[in-house]
Write an enzyme that holds these catalytic residues in place. Structure first.
Site, PDB file in Angstrom:
ATOM      1  N   PRO A   1       0.816  -1.229   0.000  1.00  0.00           N
ATOM      2  CA  PRO A   1       0.000   0.000   0.000  1.00  0.00           C
ATOM      3  C   PRO A   1       0.843   1.270   0.000  1.00  0.00           C
ATOM      4  CG  PRO A   1      -0.568  -1.429   1.879  1.00  0.00           C
ATOM      5  CD  PRO A   1       0.633  -2.026   1.223  1.00  0.00           C
TER       6      PRO A   1
ATOM      7  N   GLU B   1       4.091  -8.356   8.483  1.00  0.00           N
ATOM      8  CA  GLU B   1       4.031  -6.888   8.436  1.00  0.00           C
ATOM      9  C   GLU B   1       4.765  -6.336   7.211  1.00  0.00           C
ATOM     10  OE1 GLU B   1       1.874  -5.632  10.696  1.00  0.00           O
ATOM     11  OE2 GLU B   1       1.801  -7.775  11.199  1.00  0.00           O
TER      12      GLU B   1
ATOM     13  N   ASP C   1     -12.222  -2.232 -25.184  1.00  0.00           N
ATOM     14  CA  ASP C   1     -11.644  -1.572 -24.005  1.00  0.00           C
ATOM     15  C   ASP C   1     -10.948  -0.278 -24.402  1.00  0.00           C
ATOM     16  OD1 ASP C   1     -12.607  -3.567 -22.436  1.00  0.00           O
ATOM     17  OD2 ASP C   1     -10.655  -4.395 -21.852  1.00  0.00           O
TER      18      ASP C   1
ATOM     19  N   ARG D   1      -4.121  -9.752 -20.245  1.00  0.00           N
ATOM     20  CA  ARG D   1      -5.176  -9.325 -21.178  1.00  0.00           C
ATOM     21  C   ARG D   1      -4.666  -8.366 -22.244  1.00  0.00           C
ATOM     22  NH1 ARG D   1     -10.302  -9.587 -19.650  1.00  0.00           N
ATOM     23  NH2 ARG D   1     -10.775  -7.589 -20.615  1.00  0.00           N
TER      24      ARG D   1
HETATM   25  N1  4HQ Z   1      -0.487  -5.590   1.329  1.00  0.00           N
HETATM   26  N2  4HQ Z   1      -1.638  -3.401  -2.659  1.00  0.00           N
HETATM   27  C1  4HQ Z   1       0.665  -5.977   3.479  1.00  0.00           C
HETATM   28  C2  4HQ Z   1      -1.428  -4.782   0.694  1.00  0.00           C
HETATM   29  C3  4HQ Z   1      -1.301  -4.418  -0.738  1.00  0.00           C
HETATM   30  C4  4HQ Z   1      -2.049  -3.427  -1.398  1.00  0.00           C
HETATM   31  C5  4HQ Z   1       0.545  -6.349   0.666  1.00  0.00           C
HETATM   32  C6  4HQ Z   1      -0.633  -5.768   2.769  1.00  0.00           C
HETATM   33  C7  4HQ Z   1       1.795  -6.543   1.448  1.00  0.00           C
HETATM   34  C8  4HQ Z   1       2.706  -7.237   3.580  1.00  0.00           C
HETATM   35  N3  4HQ Z   1      -0.486  -4.928  -1.644  1.00  0.00           N
HETATM   36  N4  4HQ Z   1       1.523  -6.921   2.817  1.00  0.00           N
HETATM   37  N5  4HQ Z   1      -2.995  -2.643  -0.892  1.00  0.00           N
HETATM   38  O1  4HQ Z   1      -2.344  -4.320   1.332  1.00  0.00           O
HETATM   39  O2  4HQ Z   1      -0.677  -4.304  -2.802  1.00  0.00           O
END
Ligand code: 4HQ
Length: 249
Positions: free
Chosen positions: A90, A117, A170, A155
């Site tokens: 994220p 984590e 698309d 795709r």
């Molecule tokens: N994570 N977009 C935490 C995500 C995520 C997201 C992936 C949570 C990695 C360790 N990954 N882990 N949003 O929430 O890609």
């Protein structure tokens, strides 16, 4: 193009990606897919892939060494050509269709799916080229994010979708939401199919669909319309749509 996913849950990737459009593309060897488990790159008796965060706090982190060695092995599948290593998180750049179009021109995309984590920051800074995010929400591991990337990029690869298929559709509707779709029956307790779609007049149908796409985008995603250049015909269709909403009361 090939995808390599570094993951503690390789079966999650293999199971999901070998179905449907991506499954067929892999079968037809239009894309390659391999999975790399950091646990296979450990050397201790317990095959340890995680460790406690310096500074304390909850949860565990993925150690650098098994991740680095897994990526190093994945890179060997593409000695020449253009490789990008991406960590899904994220904290990354939010994925868009344009980002995925660029990725579809690579010869290798190595996707790192974190658990716990996340991973030691030094792995991201030293080994990964980019960090990508699905959006502003938290999932339990990067595997689902990697699968989204694999699906959306596959795709875009020539020959994967049929010629008559959604690929051209698309790009025709580029930057707009989709128009509404209807199938049989023509009439049911849920309502009726718009008459124009039964007319057989493809110029009228295409105009109706473009008008619906423009109207829905204006109503639901005005942010998308602000950055889109409309042709004179599209502007006229959008005005028609807006005037018809006014007519409703
Ligand atoms: N994570 N977009 C935490 C995500 C995520 C997201 C992936 C949570 C990695 C360790 N990954 N882990 N949003 O929430 O890609």
């Amino acid at each position: 193009m090939r995808f390599d996913v570094v993951t503690l849950f390789p079966e999650m990737i293999q199971e999901a990606a070998t179905n449907g459009v991506t499954g067929k593309a892999i079968e037809q060897e239009r894309v390659g897919l391999s999975v790399w488990n950091p646990r296979d790159y450990t050397h201790d008796k317990h095959r340890t892939v995680d460790d406690r965060p310096y500074g304390g706090g909850p949860g565990m982190l993925m150690k650098c060494q098994p991740l680095c060695d897994a990526v190093k092995d994945a890179r060997k599948k593409n000695e020449k050509g253009d490789t990008k290593v991406v960590y899904m998180s994220p904290q990354g750049k939010q994925i868009t269709q344009n980002l995925l179009i660029e990725a579809s021109h690579l010869s290798q995309l190595i996707l790192v799916a974190g658990r716990y984590e996340g991973v030691d920051e030094r792995f991201i800074n030293s080994v990964c080229d980019e960090e990508w995010s699905l959006g502003d929400y938290v999932i339990s591991g990067g595997e689902l994010a990697a699968l989204v990337v694999i699906d959306a990029v596959t795709r875009l690869i020539p020959g994967v979708l049929g010629d008559d298929d959604s690929a051209k559709q698309d790009s025709y509707m580029d930057g707009l939401l989709d128009y509404p779709h209807f199938t049989r029956p023509e009439e049911s307790e849920l309502g009726v199919v718009p008459n124009v779609l039964l007319s057989g007049n493809h110029q009228l149908i295409n105009r109706w669909r473009m008008k619906q796409a423009l109207g829905r985008t204006a109503l639901r995603r005005p942010d998308l319309l602000k950055v889109k250049e409309l042709s004179a015909e599209q502007s006229a269709l959008l005005e028609e749509f807006k005037n018809e909403i006014q007519d409703l009361d």
